[in-house]
Scaffold this motif. Structure first.
Motif, PDB file in Angstrom:
ATOM      1  N   ALA A   1      10.761  10.058 -12.325  1.00  0.00           N
ATOM      2  CA  ALA A   1      11.151   8.652 -12.170  1.00  0.00           C
ATOM      3  C   ALA A   1      12.325   8.547 -11.204  1.00  0.00           C
ATOM      4  O   ALA A   1      13.240   9.368 -11.227  1.00  0.00           O
ATOM      5  N   SER A   2      12.300   7.512 -10.352  1.00  0.00           N
ATOM      6  CA  SER A   2      13.376   7.348  -9.362  1.00  0.00           C
ATOM      7  C   SER A   2      14.099   6.033  -9.591  1.00  0.00           C
ATOM      8  O   SER A   2      14.826   5.870 -10.553  1.00  0.00           O
ATOM      9  N   THR A   3      13.863   5.051  -8.716  1.00  0.00           N
ATOM     10  CA  THR A   3      14.647   3.806  -8.791  1.00  0.00           C
ATOM     11  C   THR A   3      14.061   2.765  -9.736  1.00  0.00           C
ATOM     12  O   THR A   3      14.747   1.829 -10.127  1.00  0.00           O
ATOM     13  N   GLY A   4      12.779   2.893 -10.075  1.00  0.00           N
ATOM     14  CA  GLY A   4      12.148   1.859 -10.894  1.00  0.00           C
ATOM     15  C   GLY A   4      11.972   0.557 -10.127  1.00  0.00           C
ATOM     16  O   GLY A   4      11.926  -0.518 -10.724  1.00  0.00           O
ATOM     17  N   PHE A   5      11.849   0.654  -8.808  1.00  0.00           N
ATOM     18  CA  PHE A   5      11.768  -0.553  -7.985  1.00  0.00           C
ATOM     19  C   PHE A   5      10.414  -0.716  -7.291  1.00  0.00           C
ATOM     20  O   PHE A   5       9.980  -1.833  -7.020  1.00  0.00           O
ATOM     21  N   GLY A   6       9.729   0.389  -6.995  1.00  0.00           N
ATOM     22  CA  GLY A   6       8.528   0.342  -6.149  1.00  0.00           C
ATOM     23  C   GLY A   6       7.453  -0.598  -6.630  1.00  0.00           C
ATOM     24  O   GLY A   6       7.001  -1.476  -5.888  1.00  0.00           O
ATOM     25  N   LEU A   7       7.016  -0.463  -7.888  1.00  0.00           N
ATOM     26  CA  LEU A   7       5.936  -1.314  -8.394  1.00  0.00           C
ATOM     27  C   LEU A   7       6.410  -2.739  -8.630  1.00  0.00           C
ATOM     28  O   LEU A   7       5.623  -3.682  -8.534  1.00  0.00           O
ATOM     29  N   TYR A   8       7.695  -2.895  -8.923  1.00  0.00           N
ATOM     30  CA  TYR A   8       8.257  -4.255  -9.017  1.00  0.00           C
ATOM     31  C   TYR A   8       8.148  -4.951  -7.663  1.00  0.00           C
ATOM     32  O   TYR A   8       7.754  -6.126  -7.586  1.00  0.00           O
ATOM     33  N   ALA A   9       8.484  -4.229  -6.584  1.00  0.00           N
ATOM     34  CA  ALA A   9       8.379  -4.791  -5.235  1.00  0.00           C
ATOM     35  C   ALA A   9       6.941  -5.158  -4.916  1.00  0.00           C
ATOM     36  O   ALA A   9       6.663  -6.214  -4.321  1.00  0.00           O
ATOM     37  N   VAL A  10       6.007  -4.292  -5.323  1.00  0.00           N
ATOM     38  CA  VAL A  10       4.584  -4.570  -5.106  1.00  0.00           C
ATOM     39  C   VAL A  10       4.191  -5.891  -5.771  1.00  0.00           C
ATOM     40  O   VAL A  10       3.538  -6.748  -5.157  1.00  0.00           O
TER      41      VAL A  10
ATOM     42  N   ILE B   1       2.731   1.761 -21.704  1.00  0.00           N
ATOM     43  CA  ILE B   1       3.677   1.299 -20.674  1.00  0.00           C
ATOM     44  C   ILE B   1       3.004   0.502 -19.557  1.00  0.00           C
ATOM     45  O   ILE B   1       3.680   0.097 -18.605  1.00  0.00           O
ATOM     46  N   LYS B   2       1.712   0.273 -19.661  1.00  0.00           N
ATOM     47  CA  LYS B   2       1.010  -0.437 -18.584  1.00  0.00           C
ATOM     48  C   LYS B   2       1.567  -1.834 -18.343  1.00  0.00           C
ATOM     49  O   LYS B   2       1.569  -2.334 -17.221  1.00  0.00           O
ATOM     50  N   ASP B   3       2.026  -2.483 -19.417  1.00  0.00           N
ATOM     51  CA  ASP B   3       2.567  -3.835 -19.267  1.00  0.00           C
ATOM     52  C   ASP B   3       3.984  -3.835 -18.718  1.00  0.00           C
ATOM     53  O   ASP B   3       4.528  -4.890 -18.398  1.00  0.00           O
ATOM     54  N   ARG B   4       4.594  -2.655 -18.601  1.00  0.00           N
ATOM     55  CA  ARG B   4       5.992  -2.590 -18.175  1.00  0.00           C
ATOM     56  C   ARG B   4       6.194  -1.981 -16.802  1.00  0.00           C
ATOM     57  O   ARG B   4       7.297  -2.043 -16.255  1.00  0.00           O
ATOM     58  N   VAL B   5       5.165  -1.382 -16.223  1.00  0.00           N
ATOM     59  CA  VAL B   5       5.359  -0.643 -14.963  1.00  0.00           C
ATOM     60  C   VAL B   5       5.787  -1.547 -13.802  1.00  0.00           C
ATOM     61  O   VAL B   5       6.344  -1.061 -12.820  1.00  0.00           O
ATOM     62  N   PHE B   6       5.554  -2.867 -13.917  1.00  0.00           N
ATOM     63  CA  PHE B   6       5.930  -3.781 -12.839  1.00  0.00           C
ATOM     64  C   PHE B   6       7.311  -4.413 -13.061  1.00  0.00           C
ATOM     65  O   PHE B   6       7.737  -5.254 -12.279  1.00  0.00           O
ATOM     66  N   GLU B   7       8.008  -4.008 -14.126  1.00  0.00           N
ATOM     67  CA  GLU B   7       9.342  -4.545 -14.376  1.00  0.00           C
ATOM     68  C   GLU B   7      10.356  -3.865 -13.461  1.00  0.00           C
ATOM     69  O   GLU B   7      10.292  -2.653 -13.235  1.00  0.00           O
TER      70      GLU B   7
ATOM     71  N   PHE C   1       0.827  -1.216   0.000  1.00  0.00           N
ATOM     72  CA  PHE C   1       0.000   0.000   0.000  1.00  0.00           C
ATOM     73  C   PHE C   1       0.858   1.262   0.000  1.00  0.00           C
ATOM     74  O   PHE C   1       0.553   2.236  -0.706  1.00  0.00           O
ATOM     75  N   GLU C   2       1.933   1.279   0.791  1.00  0.00           N
ATOM     76  CA  GLU C   2       2.798   2.461   0.837  1.00  0.00           C
ATOM     77  C   GLU C   2       3.349   2.805  -0.544  1.00  0.00           C
ATOM     78  O   GLU C   2       3.401   3.968  -0.936  1.00  0.00           O
ATOM     79  N   ASN C   3       3.770   1.780  -1.274  1.00  0.00           N
ATOM     80  CA  ASN C   3       4.330   2.026  -2.599  1.00  0.00           C
ATOM     81  C   ASN C   3       3.264   2.498  -3.584  1.00  0.00           C
ATOM     82  O   ASN C   3       3.533   3.355  -4.432  1.00  0.00           O
ATOM     83  N   LEU C   4       2.064   1.952  -3.477  1.00  0.00           N
ATOM     84  CA  LEU C   4       0.986   2.404  -4.360  1.00  0.00           C
ATOM     85  C   LEU C   4       0.592   3.844  -4.044  1.00  0.00           C
ATOM     86  O   LEU C   4       0.354   4.651  -4.957  1.00  0.00           O
ATOM     87  N   TYR C   5       0.522   4.198  -2.753  1.00  0.00           N
ATOM     88  CA  TYR C   5       0.217   5.578  -2.368  1.00  0.00           C
ATOM     89  C   TYR C   5       1.318   6.520  -2.862  1.00  0.00           C
ATOM     90  O   TYR C   5       1.052   7.589  -3.406  1.00  0.00           O
ATOM     91  N   GLN C   6       2.580   6.125  -2.629  1.00  0.00           N
ATOM     92  CA  GLN C   6       3.710   6.953  -3.028  1.00  0.00           C
ATOM     93  C   GLN C   6       3.723   7.166  -4.544  1.00  0.00           C
ATOM     94  O   GLN C   6       3.996   8.266  -5.030  1.00  0.00           O
ATOM     95  N   ASN C   7       3.408   6.120  -5.274  1.00  0.00           N
ATOM     96  CA  ASN C   7       3.369   6.222  -6.737  1.00  0.00           C
ATOM     97  C   ASN C   7       2.289   7.209  -7.177  1.00  0.00           C
ATOM     98  O   ASN C   7       2.498   8.009  -8.095  1.00  0.00           O
ATOM     99  N   ALA C   8       1.138   7.142  -6.506  1.00  0.00           N
ATOM    100  CA  ALA C   8       0.029   8.030  -6.863  1.00  0.00           C
ATOM    101  C   ALA C   8       0.367   9.490  -6.597  1.00  0.00           C
ATOM    102  O   ALA C   8       0.036  10.380  -7.390  1.00  0.00           O
ATOM    103  N   VAL C   9       1.071   9.749  -5.488  1.00  0.00           N
ATOM    104  CA  VAL C   9       1.404  11.130  -5.115  1.00  0.00           C
ATOM    105  C   VAL C   9       2.588  11.647  -5.924  1.00  0.00           C
ATOM    106  O   VAL C   9       2.534  12.725  -6.528  1.00  0.00           O
TER     107      VAL C   9
END
Length: 473
Positions: free
Chosen positions: A434-443, A419-425, A377-385
């Protein structure tokens, strides 16, 4: 806290007019930041902190594996760092070498020391590796006995606790008691029979090639294979072999050590190491997000001198401290390998603390997960903000007969279709922020750990909706 004091003794900081060359100090359970000049200087002490967190997590991995597995092992085990330096050894190693300083350089797959022979195996464990030595002197004595006398070889083969078999033209001509016991086949069933009776189909080509090369006089290094028991089960063995004369004709000897338990431990070690390193990445990512929010609040406070903004900065640092505390619990649960029944609503509410935008949560259901769901949830909230620029977040939790469906909706920029199919890579980045590219992958990895799935849809009239589906309990 930065720009002030807090009753929470686990994290505090200040912006002094002058200080020494150190931007970061770590004293017991207290982390102090020292920032000179403009607030952009926050990046350096944050990264210093994360480097220290790297060390803490790495030590946690090392300590867990060492105390639970290595120290209790009957094998000789030495830990080696990335530079090849020996940094620790277990009790068995001390019995042989006396001290870690006395251990000579170990090389090859079979190593000789003080007249004894050892097989050598290496297992990577994050930033260190374990070198495992197993005494195979008895196997070497078997090979020598086979060359000297068939009678002496038989006597020794019956006394050793390893599988011993002699074959000619792919038929067993001799098997020892240990081979009977470990495979479940009697000598009568094996002698004169095809050697492949105890070998799974997918292992046969590898063994056939090694047998051919050995009978042609080539040296074959020890290798691992699976053997099939009479009851259908399988064991993993490490195979040593040589060529001798048996009844006046050329024959091959197979000596195999049962390493099933060791291989199971090795697999668990690899899984645990990978998982704990993943936790380390989550910790770095989430703490950096929280402390980046602090920097933003302090920029605003510098201009406005609004105590409400300062309070938000303090809340963000408290969130960073809470992330670390949550990760400790998450790490413990992962090590135990168990999940638990959790309330999705409680996890979503816990994650919402410390975010400036309102998070509206509706509904609830119970699922099988762990404290890592807070990180989701934290990563999804952070991504939204941070990336979406939303001014609010809505979380709807719905349950059906089998599933719990969670929708996390924002009203920001949305996610382009391409890019919807790639956001979790892992490592995928998009946009100016854009920062580390890790948050949604971790989710995604955490949701998969719980046996669920996640995808993203468009919100109406604008924004994005992340949909999570988990099995309800």
């Amino acid at each position: 806290m930065l720009c002030g004091r807090s009753s929470d003794a686990q994290a505090e900081g200040e912006i002094p007019e002058s200080c020494d060359d150190s931007n970061f100090q770590y004293e017991g359970s207290v982390a102090r930041f020292y920032i000179r000049g403009e607030l952009e200087g926050l990046e350096k002490p944050i990264r210093d902190l994360l480097e220290r967190l790297d060390y803490v997590l790495q030590f946690s991995i090392y300590y867990e594996l060492w105390t639970r597995i290595f120290e209790r092992s009957p094998d000789t085990i030495v830990l080696v760092d990335e530079h090849g330096n020996m940094i620790e050894c277990n009790k068995k190693a001390l019995e042989i070498f006396g001290s870690i300083e006395n251990i000579p350089r170990i090389s090859g797959e079979v190593w000789k020391y003080n007249g004894r022979f050892y097989s050598v195996a290496e297992y990577p464990l994050g930033a260190v590796k374990a070198v495992v030595l197993r005494d195979i002197t008895e196997i070497k004595e078997l090979e020598r006995a086979a060359r000297e006398s068939e009678e002496r070889f038989r006597a020794l083969a019956e006394a050793v606790p390893v599988l011993v078999g002699v074959y000619q033209k792919e038929k067993w001509v001799y098997v020892n008691k240990a081979l009977e016991e470990l495979t479940g086949y009697s000598r009568e069933e094996l002698r004169g029979g095809d050697v492949w009776i105890i070998v799974p189909e997918e292992e046969r080509e590898k063994i056939r090639e090694n047998m051919r090369r050995r009978l042609n006089g080539e040296h074959i290094e020890p290798y691992k294979i699976r053997l099939r028991r009479k009851d259908g089960g399988e064991i993993i063995v490490q195979v040593y072999g040589t060529v001798i004369k048996w009844g006046g004709e050329v024959a091959g000897i197979i000596v195999a050590v049962d390493v099933t338990r060791e291989e199971e431990k090795r697999k668990k070690l690899e899984e645990l190491t990978t998982l704990l390193e993943f936790i380390n990445k989550i910790l770095r990512h989430d703490v950096l997000n929280a402390l980046t929010s602090v920097a933003a609040y302090l920029e605003v406070y510098k201009d406005m001198k609004d105590e409400v903004i300062l309070h938000k900065a303090r809340e963000a640092i408290e969130r960073a401290v809470k992330i670390i505390k949550n990760m400790r619990e998450f790490e413990r649960i992962v090590k135990e390998g168990s999940l638990k029944i959790v309330s999705v609503r409680e996890m979503a509410e816990e994650a919402a603390k410390g975010f400036a935008v309102p998070v509206n949560i509706k509904g609830d259901c119970n699922v099988l997960a762990d404290d890592g769901l807070v990180t989701v949830f934290e990563n999804l909230y952070q991504n939204a903000v941070q990336h979406g620029g939303t001014d609010r977040i809505d979380v709807e939790i719905r349950e059906s007969d089998k599933f719990c469906e969670i929708c996390v909706a924002d009203y920001g920029k949305g996610i382009p279709e391409e890019i919807k199919d790639r956001v979790f890579e892992e490592g995928f980045k998009y946009g100016e922020k854009a920062s580390t590219g890790f948050g949604l992958y971790a989710v995604k990895k955490l949701i998969e750990r719980y046996g669920g799935e996640i995808w993203v849809e468009d919100n109406k009239p604008q924004g994005a909706v992340f949909v999570i589906r988990l099995m309800r309990v």
